[in-house]
Design an enzyme around this catalytic site. Structure first.
Site, PDB file in Angstrom:
ATOM      1  N   ASP A 254       0.855  -1.293   0.140  1.00 17.97           N
ATOM      2  CA  ASP A 254       0.003   0.145  -0.033  1.00 17.97           C
ATOM      3  C   ASP A 254       0.918   1.172  -0.281  1.00 17.97           C
ATOM      4  OD1 ASP A 254      -3.176   0.515   1.132  1.00 17.97           O
ATOM      5  OD2 ASP A 254      -1.796   2.072   0.978  1.00 17.97           O
ATOM      6  N   ASN A 262      -2.743  12.590  -4.905  1.00 15.84           N
ATOM      7  CA  ASN A 262      -3.984  12.795  -5.664  1.00 15.84           C
ATOM      8  C   ASN A 262      -4.583  14.343  -5.389  1.00 15.84           C
ATOM      9  OD1 ASN A 262      -4.493  11.101  -7.721  1.00 15.84           O
ATOM     10  ND2 ASN A 262      -5.470   9.573  -6.196  1.00 15.84           N
ATOM     11  N   HIS A 267      -5.520  13.905 -10.364  1.00 13.02           N
ATOM     12  CA  HIS A 267      -5.612  12.608 -10.783  1.00 13.02           C
ATOM     13  C   HIS A 267      -4.585  12.369 -11.754  1.00 13.02           C
ATOM     14  CE1 HIS A 267      -8.480  10.980  -8.047  1.00 13.02           C
ATOM     15  NE2 HIS A 267      -9.000  12.405  -7.996  1.00 13.02           N
ATOM     16  N   ASP A 271      -2.082   9.160 -11.481  1.00 14.75           N
ATOM     17  CA  ASP A 271      -2.212   8.116 -12.675  1.00 14.75           C
ATOM     18  C   ASP A 271      -0.753   7.769 -13.107  1.00 14.75           C
ATOM     19  OD1 ASP A 271      -4.721   7.682 -12.059  1.00 14.75           O
ATOM     20  OD2 ASP A 271      -5.535   8.284 -14.047  1.00 14.75           O
ATOM     21  N   ASP A 297      -4.230   2.420  -4.733  1.00 14.10           N
ATOM     22  CA  ASP A 297      -2.900   2.467  -4.261  1.00 14.10           C
ATOM     23  C   ASP A 297      -2.560   1.146  -3.739  1.00 14.10           C
ATOM     24  OD1 ASP A 297      -3.908   2.854  -2.003  1.00 14.10           O
ATOM     25  OD2 ASP A 297      -2.437   4.513  -1.444  1.00 14.10           O
TER      26      ASP A 297
END
Ligand code: C2E
Ligand code: CA
Ligand code: CA
Length: 653
Positions: A254, A262, A267, A271, A297
């Site tokens: 994680d 973010n 975003h 990404d 994530d």
């Protein structure tokens, strides 16, 4: 013998042909029909003009009929049709032709007209769809010919000559039929094969499409990695190896603080970052790691070739370093870390347990400061098993009967009196025995069962308040789940209204962390309680992240300063911090209570820093209802002691 001849004849005459052979025959039959159609279409006017009287009518009629039969046949056979239909069309055309020849012979019996019969035999044989039709047509033609051979017109020799000639022609016709039949059969076979090929290629195409679709359903569209579904499918194929063999490992990964990336960069950058992380994972993973993106994530890795925990740990450390190197995303340098939880794929362990163990280890990695790898150990196993046992027991618990409450006094420092008590839950699990509140409350919160406990505690508190002669106000703990669920808040308010209690008898304690998930909603729900006249205390104050502005927004009446501050009395800063917390409370216009006061020194400090009230073992541990009422009764029976500078409330244990 007779029956086998019978069978042979039956097969020969009754068995139809395949649609493929009919299709191969169709152009030949249509060619025949087309030529015949043209011929008879011309013959209609020829007969009309060349003949007269009954002969004219008869011949025009029969050639017109033949023209129409041919035209009908051509139309019916314009597209692929079943074999027996084509046979019927060709047979009808043959009959029409035969009828024309018979009519012609009878109109004008010239010996040369008999040539039509062998010609017909040839034509019929050549255009027959099946062997039964070829034989039938030739036999009929020969039969009619013999019938038509009239010795009164012909000499004996001529008749036999004709018979010989016609028979030879018919033989020839039959041979030609056979040859053509072989040719047609080959064509039909080719056509059938082509059809099969086409069907096969369609099937292959469909299969390819199917594979592509299921691949898509199994792939994460952003990173191209196997997705969650694919991971579960893959995990099933990794049967844990017997002990002693080099095991597989599941690593749950994680990213730390990815949400913030973010939120801060948007975003698109998020990404891009995920793609870069994926590339690093793949680079380090190489052939020995099967990497899946579980969503957001979160990634899961199945690692092979690590003989023991130390090797797995070393591999995880290298991975952490690889992830921690800065990322250049659209000109921005971003630093990121990850937390890893790994577990061995042990024989006999269900995949759900394997995932649970890895997640458990990951949780520990997160709790212990992130940017680290934790391997699921036997110790974890013990704790986790216990945790799952408790969770299962909580799920089946009947809280109204299993939950009890104890009361811990809160003492007002200026009055030196117990002015309130905190209701604290106790759970005696029928199967597992008594479980510490710190333990079961946390598990109940994590598994979404806490609100049932809240309602049970509220019920017991109301019951206690109603049973006491001189009730003192109680404080009830609310969890984040309660505050963030309108439905639970409705239920709580319903219970409160139904109890008909004086609102000043209840206070609700909430922690800042409980409100963090959705402060706005929590605030709205707190205001509902506040509007009904219930007071609100901010519990464990100082351990959260509250700022002054946010505190001002909340409808609170009291700050309950966390025990950890008082505990740290040896630290010279403690008093200053406590003082500033008391100042904060007074600036907000709310009371200040210090939790965890266990000794006189702490009490003196509480007074010095300006706290309004205290709660702690010095004044009593959480106690039974009758113990509390004893304390209250004693206190009420000594009204003068309120003014005593050294009242003796201590020692309530
Ligand atoms: P809390 O709300 O901060 O409750 C105070 C806890 O501190 C109680 O532990 C109490 O026994 C303990 N405590 C009080 N004075 C002292 C002291 O002087 N020294 C020390 N060392 N400890 C002291 P308890 O009863 O074990 O409860 C633990 C936590 O469990 C509570 O902390 C609260 O967060 C939660 N809890 C208990 N009952 C409920 C409940 O009904 N609902 C919810 N949501 N949470 C509850
Ligand atoms: Ca509390
Ligand atoms: Ca507290």
């Amino acid at each position: 013998m007779i029956s086998s001849i019978g069978n042979f004849l039956k097969n020969l005459f009754l068995q139809g042909t395949t649609d493929e052979i009919a299709e191969a025959n169709r152009p030949i039959v249509r060619g025949y029909l087309g030529l015949a159609f043209l011929y008879y279409a011309i013959m209609v006017p020829v007969h009309f003009f060349a003949l007269s009287g009954f002969h004219q009518f008869k011949m025009v009629f029969i050639s017109l009929t033949a023209t129409m039969v041919m035209a009908g046949g051509l139309w019916l056979a314009r597209k692929p049709i079943r074999a027996h239909k084509l046979e019927l069309i060709a047979g009808t055309a043959n009959l029409a032709v035969l009828a024309n020849v018979i009519f012609a012979v009878h109109t004008d019996y010239v010996i040369s007209n008999l040539i039509y019969f062998p010609m017909m035999a040839l034509a019929f044989a050549f255009t027959s769809v099946t062997i039964r039709m070829a034989i039938t047509s030739i036999t009929v033609v020969l039969g009619v010919l013999y019938f038509e051979l009239r010795t009164d017109f012909l000499g004996q020799g001529e008749v036999y000559g004709y018979i010989g000639f016609a028979t030879a022609i018919c033989g020839l016709a039959f041979m030609s039929f056979l040859q053509r039949a072989i040719y047609v059969a080959i064509k039909a076979k080719e056509a059938a094969e082509a059809k099969l090929d086409k069907a096969e290629s369609k099937l292959i195409e469909a299969e390819r499409l199917n594979i592509a679709m299921s691949e898509r359903a199994m792939t994460d569209s952003l990173t191209g990695l196997p997705n969650r579904r694919a991971f579960f499918a893959y995990l099933k194929t990794r049967t844990p190896k017997a002990s002693g063999k080099c095991p597989d490992w599941l690593i749950a990964l994680d990213l730390d603080g990815f949400k913030m990336v973010n939120d801060v960069y948007g975003h698109i950058v998020g990404d891009e970052l995920l793609i870069s992380v994926t590339q690093r994972l793949q680079k380090q993973g190489g052939e020995i790691a099967h990497i899946s993106r579980m969503g957001g994530d979160e990634f899961n890795i199945i690692l092979t070739g690590m003989p023991d925990e130390a090797a797995c740990e070393a591999w995880c450390e290298t991975l952490l370093q690889a992830i921690a190197a800065p990322y250049d995303v659209e000109g921005r340098l971003i630093q990121l870390s990850a937390s890893l939880g790994s577990t061995k794929l042990t024989e006999g362990l269900a995949s759900t347990s394997i995932i649970r163990n890895a997640d458990y280890a990951l949780l520990h990695a997160k709790k212990n400061g992130k940017n680290r790898a934790v391997i699921f150990t036997n110790e974890h196993e013990k704790i986790a098993t216990q945790r799952f046992e408790i969770e299962d027991a909580l799920r089946s618990a009947d809280f109204p009967s299993e939950i009890e409450i104890l009361f811990q006094p809160q003492v007002n420092l200026s009055q030196d009196q117990v002015v309130r008590a905190e209701a604290l839950a106790r759970w005696e699990c029928p199967e597992l025995g008594r479980i510490e509140p710190d333990q079961f409350i946390k598990i109940a919160e994590e598994s979404g069962l806490i609100s049932k406990i809240t309602l049970a505690v509220l019920g017991k508190a109301i019951e206690a308040l109603k049973s006491w002669d001189n009730p003192i106000p109680l404080a009830i703990n609310l969890s984040g789940h309660d505050l963030l669920s309108n439905q639970v808040m409705d239920e709580i308010i319903e219970v409160l209204e139904a109890s008909d209690l004086d609102p000043s008898l209840l206070e609700f304690e909430v922690t800042e962390t409980a409100m963090m998930a959705d402060t706005e909603k929590a605030c709205i729900n707190l205001k509902r309680l506040s509007a009904l006249g219930y007071s609100v205390a901010l519990d464990d104050f100082g351990t959260g992240y509250s700022n002054f502005n946010y505190l001002r927004e909340l409808p609170i009446d009291k700050l309950k300063v966390d025990r950890s501050f008082v505990e740290d009395i040896g630290n010279p800063m403690t008093e200053k911090i406590l003082h500033s917390l008391a100042v904060t409370a007074s600036a907000l216009g709310v009371d200040c209570l210090l939790e965890g006061v266990e000794d006189e020194l702490q009490l003196i400090m509480a007074k010095r820093v300006g706290a309004h009230s205290v709660q702690g073992y010095l004044f009593g541990k959480p106690m039974e209802s009758d113990q509390l009422t004893d304390v209250i009764d004693k206190q009420n029976n000594k009204p003068n002691e309120a003014s005593n500078p050294e009242p003796n409330l201590r020692g309530i244990k």
